[in-house]
Design a protein around this motif. Structure first.
Motif, PDB file in Angstrom:
ATOM      1  N   ALA A   1      34.204  34.467  42.643  1.00 54.67           N
ATOM      2  CA  ALA A   1      35.137  34.872  43.268  1.00 54.67           C
ATOM      3  C   ALA A   1      35.276  34.321  44.682  1.00 54.67           C
ATOM      4  O   ALA A   1      36.360  34.027  45.395  1.00 54.67           O
ATOM      5  CB  ALA A   1      35.025  36.478  43.863  1.00 54.67           C
TER       6      ALA A   1
ATOM      7  N   THR B   1      46.193  36.935  42.150  1.00 54.94           N
ATOM      8  CA  THR B   1      45.260  37.079  40.993  1.00 54.94           C
ATOM      9  C   THR B   1      45.156  35.876  40.030  1.00 54.94           C
ATOM     10  O   THR B   1      44.065  35.767  39.582  1.00 54.94           O
ATOM     11  CB  THR B   1      45.787  38.444  40.161  1.00 54.94           C
ATOM     12  OG1 THR B   1      47.043  38.278  39.703  1.00 54.94           O
ATOM     13  CG2 THR B   1      45.784  39.713  40.906  1.00 54.94           C
TER      14      THR B   1
ATOM     15  N   LEU C   1      42.035  34.204  40.841  1.00 57.97           N
ATOM     16  CA  LEU C   1      40.715  34.670  40.128  1.00 57.97           C
ATOM     17  C   LEU C   1      40.642  34.671  38.985  1.00 57.97           C
ATOM     18  O   LEU C   1      39.640  34.366  38.358  1.00 57.97           O
ATOM     19  CB  LEU C   1      40.906  36.437  40.320  1.00 57.97           C
ATOM     20  CG  LEU C   1      40.664  36.931  41.865  1.00 57.97           C
ATOM     21  CD1 LEU C   1      41.188  38.528  41.788  1.00 57.97           C
ATOM     22  CD2 LEU C   1      39.214  36.793  42.018  1.00 57.97           C
TER      23      LEU C   1
ATOM     24  N   TYR D   1      38.419  40.969  35.799  1.00 52.64           N
ATOM     25  CA  TYR D   1      38.627  42.101  36.862  1.00 52.64           C
ATOM     26  C   TYR D   1      39.530  43.184  35.924  1.00 52.64           C
ATOM     27  O   TYR D   1      40.407  43.109  35.348  1.00 52.64           O
ATOM     28  CB  TYR D   1      39.155  41.714  38.134  1.00 52.64           C
ATOM     29  CG  TYR D   1      40.252  41.090  38.084  1.00 52.64           C
ATOM     30  CD1 TYR D   1      41.657  41.836  38.029  1.00 52.64           C
ATOM     31  CD2 TYR D   1      40.474  39.655  37.703  1.00 52.64           C
ATOM     32  CE1 TYR D   1      42.825  41.017  37.901  1.00 52.64           C
ATOM     33  CE2 TYR D   1      41.368  39.254  37.567  1.00 52.64           C
ATOM     34  CZ  TYR D   1      42.811  39.723  37.629  1.00 52.64           C
ATOM     35  OH  TYR D   1      44.111  38.896  37.631  1.00 52.64           O
TER      36      TYR D   1
ATOM     37  N   TYR E   1      40.536  45.683  38.686  1.00 49.87           N
ATOM     38  CA  TYR E   1      41.211  46.453  39.758  1.00 49.87           C
ATOM     39  C   TYR E   1      40.920  45.175  40.893  1.00 49.87           C
ATOM     40  O   TYR E   1      39.849  44.603  40.889  1.00 49.87           O
ATOM     41  CB  TYR E   1      40.388  47.482  40.176  1.00 49.87           C
ATOM     42  CG  TYR E   1      41.220  48.514  41.025  1.00 49.87           C
ATOM     43  CD1 TYR E   1      42.373  49.293  40.731  1.00 49.87           C
ATOM     44  CD2 TYR E   1      40.899  48.481  42.496  1.00 49.87           C
ATOM     45  CE1 TYR E   1      42.954  49.963  41.408  1.00 49.87           C
ATOM     46  CE2 TYR E   1      41.550  49.370  43.358  1.00 49.87           C
ATOM     47  CZ  TYR E   1      42.421  50.112  42.944  1.00 49.87           C
ATOM     48  OH  TYR E   1      43.200  50.853  43.887  1.00 49.87           O
ATOM     49  N   TRP E   2      41.856  44.892  41.546  1.00 48.11           N
ATOM     50  CA  TRP E   2      41.679  43.829  42.685  1.00 48.11           C
ATOM     51  C   TRP E   2      42.268  44.134  44.206  1.00 48.11           C
ATOM     52  O   TRP E   2      43.157  45.234  44.011  1.00 48.11           O
ATOM     53  CB  TRP E   2      42.190  42.446  42.067  1.00 48.11           C
ATOM     54  CG  TRP E   2      43.960  42.829  41.966  1.00 48.11           C
ATOM     55  CD1 TRP E   2      44.306  43.137  40.692  1.00 48.11           C
ATOM     56  CD2 TRP E   2      44.942  42.489  42.816  1.00 48.11           C
ATOM     57  NE1 TRP E   2      45.673  43.170  40.896  1.00 48.11           N
ATOM     58  CE2 TRP E   2      46.156  43.008  42.101  1.00 48.11           C
ATOM     59  CE3 TRP E   2      44.914  42.283  44.182  1.00 48.11           C
ATOM     60  CZ2 TRP E   2      47.280  42.755  42.807  1.00 48.11           C
ATOM     61  CZ3 TRP E   2      46.050  42.230  44.754  1.00 48.11           C
ATOM     62  CH2 TRP E   2      47.268  42.529  43.899  1.00 48.11           C
TER      63      TRP E   2
ATOM     64  N   GLU F   1      43.129  41.919  48.294  1.00 54.89           N
ATOM     65  CA  GLU F   1      42.841  40.768  49.014  1.00 54.89           C
ATOM     66  C   GLU F   1      43.173  41.187  50.422  1.00 54.89           C
ATOM     67  O   GLU F   1      44.071  41.916  50.740  1.00 54.89           O
ATOM     68  CB  GLU F   1      43.893  39.549  48.582  1.00 54.89           C
ATOM     69  CG  GLU F   1      43.618  38.620  49.556  1.00 54.89           C
ATOM     70  CD  GLU F   1      44.605  37.419  48.904  1.00 54.89           C
ATOM     71  OE1 GLU F   1      45.975  37.616  49.196  1.00 54.89           O
ATOM     72  OE2 GLU F   1      44.474  36.400  48.373  1.00 54.89           O
TER      73      GLU F   1
ATOM     74  N   PHE G   1      36.146  49.107  44.094  1.00 58.48           N
ATOM     75  CA  PHE G   1      35.535  47.757  44.217  1.00 58.48           C
ATOM     76  C   PHE G   1      34.080  47.903  43.905  1.00 58.48           C
ATOM     77  O   PHE G   1      33.410  48.742  44.519  1.00 58.48           O
ATOM     78  CB  PHE G   1      35.966  47.035  45.429  1.00 58.48           C
ATOM     79  CG  PHE G   1      37.483  46.861  45.408  1.00 58.48           C
ATOM     80  CD1 PHE G   1      38.159  46.372  44.660  1.00 58.48           C
ATOM     81  CD2 PHE G   1      37.994  47.254  46.785  1.00 58.48           C
ATOM     82  CE1 PHE G   1      39.646  46.254  44.758  1.00 58.48           C
ATOM     83  CE2 PHE G   1      39.365  47.033  46.856  1.00 58.48           C
ATOM     84  CZ  PHE G   1      40.206  46.872  45.810  1.00 58.48           C
TER      85      PHE G   1
ATOM     86  N   TYR H   1      37.294  43.153  43.777  1.00 56.05           N
ATOM     87  CA  TYR H   1      37.549  43.465  42.613  1.00 56.05           C
ATOM     88  C   TYR H   1      36.488  44.374  42.038  1.00 56.05           C
ATOM     89  O   TYR H   1      35.388  44.381  42.475  1.00 56.05           O
ATOM     90  CB  TYR H   1      37.956  42.099  41.601  1.00 56.05           C
ATOM     91  CG  TYR H   1      36.647  41.281  41.320  1.00 56.05           C
ATOM     92  CD1 TYR H   1      35.781  41.461  40.212  1.00 56.05           C
ATOM     93  CD2 TYR H   1      35.884  40.689  42.354  1.00 56.05           C
ATOM     94  CE1 TYR H   1      34.922  40.667  40.006  1.00 56.05           C
ATOM     95  CE2 TYR H   1      35.015  39.785  41.973  1.00 56.05           C
ATOM     96  CZ  TYR H   1      34.258  39.906  40.922  1.00 56.05           C
ATOM     97  OH  TYR H   1      33.140  39.237  40.626  1.00 56.05           O
ATOM     98  N   LYS H   2      36.888  45.035  40.820  1.00 57.33           N
ATOM     99  CA  LYS H   2      36.089  45.739  40.024  1.00 57.33           C
ATOM    100  C   LYS H   2      35.895  44.951  38.715  1.00 57.33           C
ATOM    101  O   LYS H   2      36.786  44.549  38.032  1.00 57.33           O
ATOM    102  CB  LYS H   2      36.606  47.323  39.716  1.00 57.33           C
ATOM    103  CG  LYS H   2      35.784  47.970  38.789  1.00 57.33           C
ATOM    104  CD  LYS H   2      36.257  49.437  38.379  1.00 57.33           C
ATOM    105  CE  LYS H   2      35.454  50.154  37.573  1.00 57.33           C
ATOM    106  NZ  LYS H   2      34.228  50.768  38.216  1.00 57.33           N
TER     107      LYS H   2
END
Length: 184
Positions: free
Chosen positions: A87, A113, A116, A123, A125-126, A128, A159, A181-182
């Motif tokens: 990341a 994204t 990433l 991920y 979920y994200w 920035e 996250f 992110y998750k």
């Protein structure tokens, strides 16, 4: 993504869309004299030390930012985030891109994204945060924590991981990026 979070994220994007905005390579010549080889080895050692010092500084500011985020999260009763190297690579790409085009959309028109994705981050979920013209982690974090949308990312309950990047502009200020992110 819930509506409240999406609204905060979009508000942050709109606010910041209006904001102002050595490589190391050593080669040892074959067949050189002993003096040349010794001098080159000394120069290589100096370059390696400089590179290690630069890398150390990189990890120091990243650790400072992670500590700052996790202190805010702890105060809010949230779990700490983990710093992820891949990341960080994506965030570094985004920081350099934001020097060219300060936006949550990449200069090539693609979604952020994709940085990433290209770094191999998985991920579900994200989020920035981007910031420009700040000199320190402290001033950057203060700015983000004063912004509802950016603070929402820092304190995002969804996250569990984060990456950081920064790029210096020609005036010596930085563009900073946090990619939350998750993990899948």
């Amino acid at each position: 993504m819930n509506r409240k979070y999406l609204a905060a994220l979009l508000a942050a994007a709109m606010i910041f869309s209006m904001a102002p905005t050595s490589a190391y390579a050593a080669s040892l010549r074959l067949g050189g004299t002993k003096t040349e080889t010794t001098q080159e080895a000394a120069q290589e050692k100096k370059s390696t030390t400089k590179k290690a010092s630069s890398t150390q500084k990189e990890s120091e500011w990243q650790q400072e930012m992670l500590d700052s985020i996790n202190a805010a999260r702890k105060k809010a009763g949230l779990q700490p985030l983990k710093l992820n190297e891949d990341a960080c690579k994506a965030a570094q790409v985004r920081a350099k891109e934001c020097l060219k085009k300060y936006d949550h959309t990449r200069p090539n028109g693609k979604s952020l994204t994709t940085a990433l994705d290209e770094a191999g981050v998985k991920y579900s979920y994200w989020g920035e945060n981007i910031n420009e013209k700040q000199a320190t982690v402290s001033s950057t974090m203060k700015s983000w924590m004063a912004s509802k949308g950016h603070k929402a990312n820092i304190l995002g309950e969804n996250f569990d991981s984060v990456g950081f990047g920064r790029a210096k502009d020609k005036n010596g200020s930085y563009t900073w990026v946090q990619m939350f992110y998750k993990a899948k």
